[in-house]
Scaffold this motif. Structure first.
Motif, PDB file in Angstrom:
ATOM      1  N   ASN A 257    -110.883 -61.927 -39.311  1.00 31.22           N
ATOM      2  CA  ASN A 257    -110.856 -63.073 -40.223  1.00 31.22           C
ATOM      3  C   ASN A 257    -111.593 -64.231 -39.589  1.00 31.22           C
TER       4      ASN A 257
ATOM      5  N   GLN B 217    -114.762 -62.556 -52.632  1.00 28.94           N
ATOM      6  CA  GLN B 217    -113.524 -62.189 -51.969  1.00 28.94           C
ATOM      7  C   GLN B 217    -112.321 -62.713 -52.740  1.00 28.94           C
TER       8      GLN B 217
ATOM      9  N   GLU C 261    -115.030 -57.775 -49.766  1.00 32.89           N
ATOM     10  CA  GLU C 261    -113.667 -57.257 -49.895  1.00 32.89           C
ATOM     11  C   GLU C 261    -113.305 -56.896 -51.334  1.00 32.89           C
TER      12      GLU C 261
ATOM     13  N   HIS D 225    -111.774 -54.898 -44.694  1.00 33.67           N
ATOM     14  CA  HIS D 225    -111.000 -54.834 -43.461  1.00 33.67           C
ATOM     15  C   HIS D 225    -110.488 -53.433 -43.218  1.00 33.67           C
TER      16      HIS D 225
ATOM     17  N   GLY E  38    -105.985 -58.358 -47.296  1.00 30.26           N
ATOM     18  CA  GLY E  38    -107.134 -59.168 -46.929  1.00 30.26           C
ATOM     19  C   GLY E  38    -107.104 -59.732 -45.520  1.00 30.26           C
TER      20      GLY E  38
END
Ligand SMILES: Nc1ncnc2c1ncn2[C@@H]1O[C@H](COP(=O)(O)OP(=O)(O)OP(=O)(O)O)[C@@H](O)[C@H]1O
Ligand SMILES: Nc1ncnc2c1ncn2[C@@H]1O[C@H](COP(=O)(O)OP(=O)(O)OP(=O)(O)O)[C@@H](O)[C@H]1O
Ligand SMILES: [Mg+2]
Ligand SMILES: [Mg+2]
Lengths: 503, 320, 316, 316
Positions: free
Chosen positions: A39, A86, A173, A204, A433
């Motif tokens: 992140n 995202q 994502e 991820h 996320g």
């Protein structure tokens, strides 16, 4: 061969942060490039530059061999670049068709007026690409989260066929809110698209990235630290490059899983919400982790929100420590001992205008105040303790919440209920996320909570996660319990078994 | 430094006050002194703050002709003036127990018009135009406003004097506002229809609003309407046979003469303490204008002499 | 096909309910001539809410309504045959006045967008400026219209209805088409719902914001023309009291002040409710001093019944 | 410069704006800087500040309170009507009246889920009716005796300082403490910034909103009392034309109309900015015809300078 898209020494700074640090990256024609990193590593920033949302500070961008700089998303689109964001970027008050063509209505204008029929017809074509069966004239507000995501993907795919040049689709994502089936569908689509487009894919979930991409870039602190062909990469290897240390073999901390539980804390009897789920019954003891599995529409989200006091039950009983409790309002749920971690972190989990410590003590404020006045020093010490303990990356307790990365924000949300002292934690997609490193921290934290006797209800981001963490698992299907599994260490049910009960 | 002359009033955006300010300006020109206009915008606090600012700036060397936003403001204004040695004349609004002679020499005078008396006269003109009987509807100003209360009272007295031949069908306040009067008149046309034989309005703006509502129904001219203030719009409507009357106050005179008096006191041309009460609190002349006398009114000699302070006075103010 | 959203029709139900209640007190209420009067009284507010709805749908607010209407009424009155200036443009005054409204709207929009000042303050300030100009230009006196032909714009009747009603109907038609069938209309919803997303989707946010204020300016300008024709004059106070009626009508109609939810048609119903309420006070013979209280009370009741508050996640 | 210093600087912008205005006026008219004059200007500003101080809480929630003007007028009437009978108790009754109005607004917003814009407008209407009723539809004078006995705390002078200023500073300190030192204040900020998350954290948001409206009503009530004391009377129109200036000074101070960001001292500075501009125009001798225009423009410019855009992602 000349790459379609190339970044040379691209640097981008935000106030106080160097989001991208001299990044070199290229994308060939008809190639799927995976982009991974913790992140805040700079992934979104990178693709947002390509999509015309941010401008680069230094370095250069080459498109088809010639220097390019996109002034706006529309400009980027006209050059053949489009993005799936995202954060969901669907406007719920507009219809599906209007969303797909938002900002690009020209082709449907007749004398300045939009030809809705033509627009809906064109939208049908795009929806067919993502196999989404819905009326293009419905408002997006009435679609569920996953369907909205598919609409968003359809929106990006509408570029295909509307532009002569090569196209690049940027997926930031896209899978984090999708279920297995939809993810598989998306991967099918990506494979089809490869025939005519280049794709950058961010996720991820490293297995996904390896499955779908040809080449992978790893970003750390804004710099490319690794580049490899997917066929040569392993998940553990990538993980190491990402976080700079080895992946823990005990990803789900199964060695810390409790098998002996304390007293029964929660009893749910015939709980029903009309149209969502029916006759749910189970018992949960101190320190026990109950996983809830089910596809979208199985009723599990509503169930979690019900325990959070956000959806009043229409029937049935909930007993905490043997006493019946009412859950018509969130504050009743909190008083009854529930701590709800919502899946929509941005809108329901964190208060962006408040600082880290203010968020942490939001629920437990009474403990940190006397006669309504806040005991600042005590609050600060306590919060600092949690920041250290959970390794929350923040300059101070006073830092505004919005300047934390998603994973760190999530840790704050979890600590909020720890500080409050909830008896039952209801975790709705607690790792949605967030990056692998942060995930490990969250798993660790969940285990610790169980150790301290908190009963936990978990709606996992993936099935593995549910299986890995839970002591037992309830499978929901069409609003009813279709199976119950015990999941002790060493005798975990496997995914196939669960899926067969889910669909 | 030159003495400053000033006028303070509600706003510049209505004809009555615009003329009032013009009267003050004319006088200032005649004596060659700087002149200023302050407006309250309907906000008493702003009115007071501006007057304070003016007094502070001029160090008290100022004459102010004030139409206070609300009667109680007068007391505070007088207090301020006394404290700083400034001179004030008030118009229309003041508390009944506040008297210029209790605040010599700074509170020079209070000028007003007999609200009840003139209202009674204009109502009688309306009743005459109606042929002496029938129902009237009445539009009032802001409920708690002193002139509005007085005018309503006068209207009620005049109607009572008809021994039931004239009835008040309904009374509604329209807050001096044309558009509100228009809407109220429309509703009345539904509720009372042809029962309405006359329309009384506490000022001309509201009278014109009601008149336009009548016009919309093709009834302009067939139902008599009266107003108060003597605005050009009302006068023209009287000439056109659409209004039955109004009361002309002569704001040129109140504006100019108020300042003149104030200036005279400040310069010592008159010794206010020596003047009788009827020279300190007096009514001006309100002329009832009807179709019968409008021609004369238009051709009258409206000029006046700034040094003949009380020529147009119609007596000492009476309290009910 | 989606089923009809009955909840959306609730405001209309409330409107009829109000009518019935008033009719019980005052049987004349249910006459054709009163219906025409109510529509006539609604004409100017309806034109005003057309613009205000777009602004509010965008999540902004326009407080300059009274200023623009007054200034445009003054412009109109000064350009037709009048007692103060020598112009005599007749109906050609209308485009000038409407254009003036649009220009002020553009000033609102441009200041809001380029200086990044909340619309609340921009329009409040510019509203003051407009009122100031209207006052200063005339020195406090009205300009009275002597052009009877021009006044037929609202006084005349076509097919039995006052022309003002037709003008309002035309304004509603135009606004509805803009809302449903043009990019501007769609962008307004997009921005009102989620400006950041709209921007990322390529919606020209700045341009849309400015255009919406221009549009609101046009409608206010038209309302100014109508006010001048209706009252036969133009002056700075001609629109006083219009602002709160306008915004109340929009909100009563069910458009959310936070933006994104609502419609110009809702606002038409909102105006009718507000006008019938005012009209009803007089018709029911409610004593003046309690009128505002009763009106406040009824507005709460009406909104409680009419608003589909489930659509509002949070009530601000 | 570090982030912290920048933040501090941004916070000080409203004060710099105020200083710039004061110095600008003093350049034309040095008398403006006389301490006595400055104290007077501050005292004259305090009723506006009192009215805006409580409403700041409501605006920080992202809501709005349009009833403050009606509440202030009402409490002035209650006070003036009851002082002769009850003496000092009348003060408490008047304050309670203001608080009750806030209670009603809070209840209507929370339980009928009506947007505060409409709810408070309606409650304001009801309060106006109460004011008419309490005052018997006219101004009520407060005798000098009652004034000096019961209202000296509001209008007297001690060591050259007008008591209004003292009252204002006490309110400033108290409300600032509530906003920044208490849990309630923090939650007000939280609700304004992300209400849904606060709800999901199990906070009884209704209670927070309720008390914000009560504080707003209470402060408006106090403003009405001080106003009545200053003017020596109560009247149902005493606080007319106060509403928009009060909200304007909240925003001019830098509080975001969308909620979540703001403070009481900013409102204090905002009120001073508004007052200085208004009175300054008289001082500088700007003709009254231009005053409204200048005031409007300065408002917009002041807000353009004072609002902190780093804290709000979209300006609506
Ligand atoms: N709009 C912005 N303003 C200021 N800083 C920003 C902004 N967007 C990103 N950043 C900073 O840039 C860095 C990179 O952020 P970015 O969004 O690209 O991360 P990411 O890799 O997409 O992370 P995640 O996995 O959480 O989505 C972050 O550390 C953040 O502090
Ligand atoms: N306006 C901003 N100011 C400062 N930092 C920002 C801003 N917007 C985003 N960021 C930073 O960008 C990074 C990633 O932001 P993004 O919104 O992509 O995160 P997220 O979706 O919450 O994270 P995750 O990928 O874990 O879900 C975070 O570190 C965040 O703090
Ligand atoms: Mg990202
Ligand atoms: Mg992310």
């Amino acid at each position: 061969m000349q790459p379609l898209l190339e970044l040379r020494k691209v640097t981008k700074e935000f106030p106080g942060v160097r989001a991208l640090d001299s990044v070199d990256l290229h994308v060939d024609r008809r190639e799927v490039v995976g982009l991974i990193g913790e992140n805040g590593a700079g992934k979104s920033t990178l693709v947002k530059i390509l999509a015309g949302i941010h401008r680069i500070d230094s370095g250069s961008m080459l498109f088809d061999g010639s220097p390019a700089s996109f002034r706006s998303p529309r400009d980027a689109f006209n050059h053949g670049l489009t993005m799936v964001f995202q954060e969901q970027s669907i406007i719920p008050t507009l219809t599906v068709a209007e969303n797909i063509f938002l900002g690009r209505e020209q082709e449907f204008l007749r004398f300045g007026v939009i030809d809705k029929r033509a627009m809906n017809a064109a939208a049908e074509v795009e929806l067919a690409k993502v196999h989404l069966d819905c009326n293009p004239a419905t408002k997006c507000a009435s679609l569920d989260f996953a369907a909205r995501q598919m609409v968003e993907i359809a929106k990006a795919l509408s570029l295909d066929g509307r532009i002569d040049s090569d196209i690049v689709i940027l997926l930031d994502e896209p899978t984090s809110v999708l279920e297995r089936q939809e993810i598989d569908l998306l991967f099918e689509i990506i494979k089809e698209l490869k025939a005519k487009a280049s794709i950058i894919f961010i996720s991820h979930r490293l297995d996904e990235v390896l499955q779908v991409s040809d080449r992978v870039y790893v970003l750390r602190d804004g710099a490319v630290v690794h580049e490899t062909a997917s066929t040569e990469a392993t998940i553990t290897g990538l993980h190491e490059h990402m976080v700079g240390r080895q992946l823990d073999h005990e990803y789900y901390r199964e060695n810390k899983q409790r098998e002996l539980f304390g007293e029964s804390v929660l009893s749910v009897r015939n709980l029903t919400i009309e149209g969502e789920f029916r006759n749910l019954s189970f018992d949960l003891a101190e320190g026990q982790i109950l996983g809830i599995a089910g596809v979208v529409g199985s009723g599990r989200e509503s169930f979690a929100r019900c325990l959070g006091g956000l959806l009043p039950p229409s029937n049935g009983e909930i007993l905490v420590d043997g006493k019946p409790v009412r859950l018509n309002q969130p504050h009743q749920a909190v008083l009854a001992g529930f701590g709800f971690v919502p899946s929509e972190r941005k809108s329901e989990g964190i208060v962006t205008g408040l600082s880290v410590s203010e968020n942490m003590t939001l629920a437990a404020g009474d403990r940190f105040s006397r006669f309504g006045f806040i005991k600042f020093e005590q609050e600060r010490t306590e919060c600092q303790r949690w920041i250290d303990r959970l390794r929350i990356r923040t300059p101070s307790t006073k830092t505004p919440m919005q300047s934390l990365s998603g994973g760190n924000q999530q840790k704050v949300v979890l600590s909020k209920w720890q500080i409050f002292g909830s008896k039952v934690a209801v975790l709705d997609h607690p790792t949605r996320g967030i990056d692998v490193g942060a995930k490990e921290d969250v798993y660790e934290l969940i285990r610790e909570m169980a150790d301290q006797g908190v009963a936990i209800i978990l709606l996992g981001d993936t099935l593995e996660e549910v299986i890995g963490l839970s002591n037992s698992i309830l499978v929901l299907k069409d609003g009813e319990v279709s199976a119950k599994f015990q999941a002790p260490v060493g005798a975990k049910p496997d995914q196939i078994e669960l899926i067969s009960k889910m669909v | 430094d030159d003495m400053t002359l000033a006028i303070s009033m509600r706003s510049l955006s209505n004809p009555y006050h615009a003329t009032f300010a013009r009267g003050g300006e004319e006088f200032a020109k005649s004596v060659g002194l700087p002149f200023e206009v302050l407006v309250t915008e309907g906000n008493s606090e702003k009115g007071l703050a501006d007057i304070r600012a003016l007094i502070a700036r001029t160090g008290g060397n100022v004459c102010i002709n004030v139409d206070p936003n609300d009667s109680p403001d007068a007391a505070t204004i007088v207090e301020e003036a006394e404290g700083a040695g400034a001179y004030v004349v008030t118009q229309w609004n003041k508390p009944d127990d506040l008297h210029p002679w209790d605040h010599n020499p700074n509170y020079v005078a209070h000028m007003s018009f007999s609200g009840v008396g003139t209202s009674k006269e204009i109502t009688n003109a309306l009743i005459d135009a109606m042929g002496g009987e029938g129902g009237i509807v009445a539009i009032g100003g802001i409920l708690s406003n002193v002139p509005a209360i007085e005018r309503k009272l006068g209207m009620e007295q005049a109607v009572a004097d008809t021994d039931g031949k004239v009835q008040i069908l309904d009374f509604q306040p329209a807050d001096w506002n044309e558009t509100k009067a228009f809407e109220i008149m429309q509703a009345w046309l539904t509720r009372y229809g042809d029962e309405i034989k006359g329309v009384w309005a506490a000022n001309d703006s509201m009278g014109i609003g009601a008149l336009e509502a009548l016009r919309q129904e093709g009834k302009a001219g067939s139902v008599p309407v009266t107003g108060i203030d003597g605005t050009e719009a009302a006068l023209s409507a009287i000439e056109a046979g659409e209004m039955a009357g109004t009361v002309a106050w002569d704001p040129m005179w109140t504006g100019g003469m108020g300042l003149s008096l104030c200036h005279a006191a400040a310069t010592g041309a008159i010794d206010v303490a020596a003047e009788p009460h009827e020279h300190r609190e007096f009514y001006g002349t309100g002329i009832v204008v009807t179709p019968a006398n409008i021609a004369d009114f238009r051709t009258r000699d409206a000029s006046f002499d700034y040094n003949d302070y009380w020529a147009k006075s119609t007596g000492q103010i009476q309290y009910q | 096909m989606e089923s009809i959203n009955w909840r959306a029709l609730a405001p209309i139900g409330v409107f009829f309910l109000l009518c019935i209640v008033i009719a019980i007190f005052s049987p004349n209420f249910l006459s054709v001539s009163n219906a025409v009067r109510i529509l006539n009284a609604s004409a100017i507010p309806v034109v005003l809410v057309m613009g205000a709805t777009f602004v509010i749908l965008m999540g902004s607010i326009d407080l300059s309504v009274e200023g623009i209407v007054a200034l445009c009424a003054v412009v109109t009155a000064s350009l037709v045959l009048n007692d103060t200036f020598s112009a005599n443009l007749g109906f050609w005054a209308i485009p000038f006045a409407v254009l003036a409204g649009g220009i002020i709207g553009a000033a609102n929009g441009a200041t809001h967008v380029f200086l990044k000042v909340p619309s609340f303050m921009v329009t409040l300030g510019i509203g003051f400026v407009c009122l100031g100009i209207a006052t200063a230009a005339l020195g406090g006196f009205p300009v009275r219209i002597s052009d009877r032909g021009f006044r037929a714009l609202t006084l005349g009747r076509t097919l039995g209805l006052p022309n003002g009603i037709w003008l309002a109907a035309a304004a509603v038609f135009v606004a509805y088409v803009i809302q449903e069938r043009t990019r501007l209309g769609r962008y307004v919803y997009a921005i009102g719902t989620d400006e950041i997303t709209a921007r990322q989707s390529g919606v020209p946010v700045e341009r849309t914001r400015i255009l919406v204020f221009v549009l609101a300016g046009f409608f206010s300008g038209l309302a100014g023309v109508m006010a001048a024709a209706q009252l036969g004059q133009g002056h700075a106070l001609i629109a006083s009291g219009r602002l709160f009626t306008t915004i109340t009508a929009v909100v009563v109609g069910g458009t959310a002040l936070s933006g994104g939810v609502g419609s110009v048609l809702n606002s038409v119903v909102g105006v009718l409710i507000v006008i019938v309420l005012t009209n009803g006070m007089v018709l029911m013979g409610v004593p003046p001093f309690v009128q505002q209280g009763v009106q406040g009370f009824l507005i709460i009741v009406a909104v409680t019944l009419a608003l589909d508050r489930r659509q509002l996640l949070v009530v601000k | 410069m570090t982030e912290k210093q920048k933040e501090l600087l941004r916070n000080l912008v409203p004060i710099f704006t105020l200083l710039a205005l004061v110095l600008g006026i003093a350049a034309f008219e040095p008398g403006f800087l006389k301490p006595a004059n400055l104290v007077t200007v501050t005292a004259d500003t305090m009723t506006l500040f009192l009215m805006a101080s409580g409403a700041t809480f409501v605006i920080m929630l992202g809501s709005i309170d349009l009833s403050i003007q009606a509440i202030a007028s009402m409490t002035s009437c209650i006070l003036a009507a009851l002082l002769p009978m009850f003496g000092g108790t009348a003060l408490l009754i008047a304050l309670a009246g203001g608080a009750t109005a806030g209670v009603l607004s809070g209840l209507v917003v929370n339980y009928f889920r009506i947007p505060s814009f409409v709810a408070t407008l309606a409650i304001g209407g009801i309060m106006t009716s109460v004011a008419f009723w309490a005052s018997n539809e006219r101004s009520i004078y407060i005798s000098d005796e009652d004034k000096s006995t019961w209202l000296n705390w509001a209008t007297g002078t001690s060591v050259g300082i007008d008591h209004e200023v003292v009252v204002g500073l006490v309110v400033l300190a108290t409300l600032s403490a509530i906003l920044s030192l208490t849990r309630f204040g923090r939650l007000v900020r939280a609700v304004g910034s992300q209400e849904r998350a606060v709800v999901a954290s199990g906070i009884n948001v209704n209670r927070i909103k309720f008390f914000a409206f009560v504080i707003s009503g209470l402060m408006a009530g106090l403003a009405g009392i001080v106003m009545a004391a200053r003017l020596g009377s109560g009247s149902p129109t005493l606080a007319s034309e106060f509403l928009l200036p009060a909200i304007a000074c909240i925003i001019v101070g830098g509080t975001a109309i969308t909620g979540g960001v703001g403070s009481i001292w900013k409102t204090f500075v905002g009120a001073l900015i508004i007052a200085v501009v208004r009175i300054g125009m008289t001082f500088v001798g700007i003709t009254v015809l231009a005053q409204q225009i200048v005031f409007g423009l300065v408002l917009v410019i002041a807000v353009a300078m004072t609002i902190d855009r780093t804290k709000v992602s979209v300006v609506k």
